[in-house]
Enzyme design. Structure first.
Site, PDB file in Angstrom:
ATOM      1  N   TYR A 135     -38.911  31.879 -14.347  1.00  0.00           N
ATOM      2  CA  TYR A 135     -39.797  31.050 -15.176  1.00  0.00           C
ATOM      3  C   TYR A 135     -40.841  31.933 -15.835  1.00  0.00           C
ATOM      4  O   TYR A 135     -41.468  32.761 -15.178  1.00  0.00           O
ATOM      5  CB  TYR A 135     -40.494  29.976 -14.330  1.00  0.00           C
ATOM      6  CG  TYR A 135     -41.383  29.070 -15.148  1.00  0.00           C
ATOM      7  CD1 TYR A 135     -40.842  28.200 -16.093  1.00  0.00           C
ATOM      8  CD2 TYR A 135     -42.776  29.086 -14.999  1.00  0.00           C
ATOM      9  CE1 TYR A 135     -41.653  27.371 -16.856  1.00  0.00           C
ATOM     10  CE2 TYR A 135     -43.591  28.261 -15.749  1.00  0.00           C
ATOM     11  CZ  TYR A 135     -43.028  27.403 -16.675  1.00  0.00           C
ATOM     12  OH  TYR A 135     -43.831  26.580 -17.435  1.00  0.00           O
ATOM     13  N   ASP A 230     -42.785  40.114 -15.651  1.00  0.00           N
ATOM     14  CA  ASP A 230     -43.680  38.956 -15.644  1.00  0.00           C
ATOM     15  C   ASP A 230     -44.353  38.934 -14.276  1.00  0.00           C
ATOM     16  O   ASP A 230     -43.767  38.479 -13.288  1.00  0.00           O
ATOM     17  CB  ASP A 230     -42.888  37.677 -15.906  1.00  0.00           C
ATOM     18  CG  ASP A 230     -43.786  36.446 -15.923  1.00  0.00           C
ATOM     19  OD1 ASP A 230     -44.929  36.526 -15.414  1.00  0.00           O
ATOM     20  OD2 ASP A 230     -43.348  35.400 -16.427  1.00  0.00           O
ATOM     21  N   LYS A 258     -52.798  33.690 -14.119  1.00  0.00           N
ATOM     22  CA  LYS A 258     -53.194  33.167 -12.806  1.00  0.00           C
ATOM     23  C   LYS A 258     -54.357  33.946 -12.163  1.00  0.00           C
ATOM     24  O   LYS A 258     -55.489  33.724 -12.539  1.00  0.00           O
ATOM     25  CB  LYS A 258     -51.960  33.043 -11.906  1.00  0.00           C
ATOM     26  CG  LYS A 258     -50.974  32.036 -12.532  1.00  0.00           C
ATOM     27  CD  LYS A 258     -49.861  31.521 -11.674  1.00  0.00           C
ATOM     28  CE  LYS A 258     -49.155  30.388 -12.431  1.00  0.00           C
ATOM     29  NZ  LYS A 258     -47.724  30.517 -12.579  1.00  0.00           N
TER      30      LYS A 258
END
Ligand SMILES: *Cc1c(COP(=O)(O)O)cnc(C)c1O
Length: 406
Positions: A135, A230, A258
């Site tokens: 994702y 990522d 994040k």
């Protein structure tokens, strides 16, 4: 919350919050402190959602709250580059040497999307490769066989994505270098980049097999494609320098989010100077953001990263390891890297998305609700990572294991 259902699609502003994978109504959580959250009736829970990754220090850590307050009182944003952006960039670059230059954005989605734009500009190629169950946010070209929220809702890809866009993305199998080699060979000279979560964390936690990341480095280099890590989840989570330091593999570009925003909205992408100098106004790749590098976000990020000392990582590692060994039972398996962990309801920890999907999701849903009733909030899907924070001390882990054994 009844009003939420009429105001938001599915009652939420991000799909996994709707609890569709486990059923039932989400609690209404109104306060958090350290490892705990409280609902509107005053019930206390141990929290392993951690805002889905950012809250590595737990809820409302004093130094982050103070930094945000101070920044808010100082006004801004001012429409010019500020000292907060420089401070956060310096810390990130010093801990992740592959990042010589960085651009802050407002979400991981934006960061991944922009990194791909840079890769396409740098290589003059259009195709990208991602992994099944990986994702990278909800940009059109990355909503192809996406995991996490998209998977939980059984919509591999998404309605509304043009076929011509989806066709630019090829999908390989995580932990399977042959599948990557096959894709790179089949589209030789056309692939701009391979984007990967170096530790897959959106199909549940699936660590890279020995040699997988090194193999990706070699295969992309010989194909003339860029390797994009990522690290939106793994960055500053699995160690001071992220997964790239832990496994000793240097990507061309890194996507962050994040944790670097200390719980506020953030994203960033960075890498070698000559690649990042393709970005406007230094270069021809356009990418902009009104609130990018916001002083509140930068202050929260700086305070968070400063708190992340080697001693702190060692302490979290100890508690997460205790949680891992306490959760191991017959018929289930635990995958863990540092403070990232998933209890899989299958005999062996999966090595890829297909194996992860064969977990007993009904058993997970039952376990999830028993835990919630016992005062522990887990991520509401078999395919989301549990996040242990620095505030989860021995007594919190003990209480969690007691609930789990019941
Ligand atoms: C959360 C996540 C993203 C997307 O970040 P947002 O801020 O939600 O857009 C991208 N990649 C990974 C690995 C993520 O876990």
């Amino acid at each position: 919350m009844i009003a939420a259902r009429t105001l938001f699609p599915g009652g939420v502003n991000s799909p996994v919050r709707a609890y569709r994978a486990v059923g039932g109504e989400p609690p209404v959580l109104v306060r958090g402190e350290g490892p705990h959250v409280w609902d509107d009736a005053g019930h206390r829970y141990i929290d392993y959602v951690g805002a889905f990754g950012p809250l590595v220090l737990g809820h409302a850590p004093a130094e982050v709250v103070a930094a945000i307050t101070e920044a808010a009182e100082a006004g801004g944003p001012f429409g010019v580059t500020g000292p907060g952006e420089v401070r956060l960039a310096e810390i990130i670059a010093s801990r992740m040497p592959s990042i010589e230059r960085i651009r802050f954005v407002n979400s991981g989605t934006e960061a991944a999307m922009s990194a791909l734009r840079v890769a396409r500009a740098a290589t003059g190629r259009d195709l990208i490769v991602k992994f099944e169950g990986g994702y990278h946010g909800h940009a059109d070209s990355l909503l192809v066989e996406a995991g996490s929220g998209a998977m939980t809702l059984s919509i591999p890809g998404s309605a509304g994505v043009a076929r011509s866009v989806a066709e630019q993305t090829l999908v390989a199998t995580y932990n399977d270098l042959d599948s990557v080699d096959a894709v790179l060979r089949a589209h030789s000279g056309k692939i701009a980049a391979v984007i990967v979560e170096p530790i897959a964390a959106n199909m549940g936690v699936v660590p890279p097999a020995r040699g997988f990341l090194e193999g990706l480095r070699d295969l992309t280099a010989s194909a003339g494609a860029l390797l994009i890590f990522d690290e939106v989840i793994t960055g500053f989570r699995v160690g001071p320098g992220g997964a790239q330091e832990l496994f000793g593999v240097r990507p061309d570009l890194t996507v962050l989010g994040k944790i670097i925003g200390g719980g506020l909205p953030v994203g960033a992408y960075g890498g070698r100077a000559e690649l990042m100098d393709l970005v406007a106004p230094a270069g021809p790749v356009y990418q902009a953001g009104t609130l990018s590098g916001h002083p509140l976000v930068m202050a929260a990020g700086v305070a968070t990263l400063r708190a992340l000392t080697p001693e702190l990582y060692a302490g979290v590692e100890r508690q997460a390891a205790r949680l891992e060994s306490g959760l191991r039972v017959e018929g289930a398996s635990v995958a863990r890297v540092g403070s990232l962990l998933t209890l899989f309801f299958r005999g062996q920890a999966p090595r890829n998305f297909r194996e992860a999907k064969s977990s007993d999701t009904d058993a997970f849903a039952r376990f999830f609700h028993k835990m919630l009733d016992s005062g522990v909030v887990l991520p509401p899907s078999q395919f989301e990572a549990w996040f242990v924070s620095a505030a989860h001390d021995a007594s919190v882990i003990d209480a969690t294991l007691e609930a789990a054994s019941r």
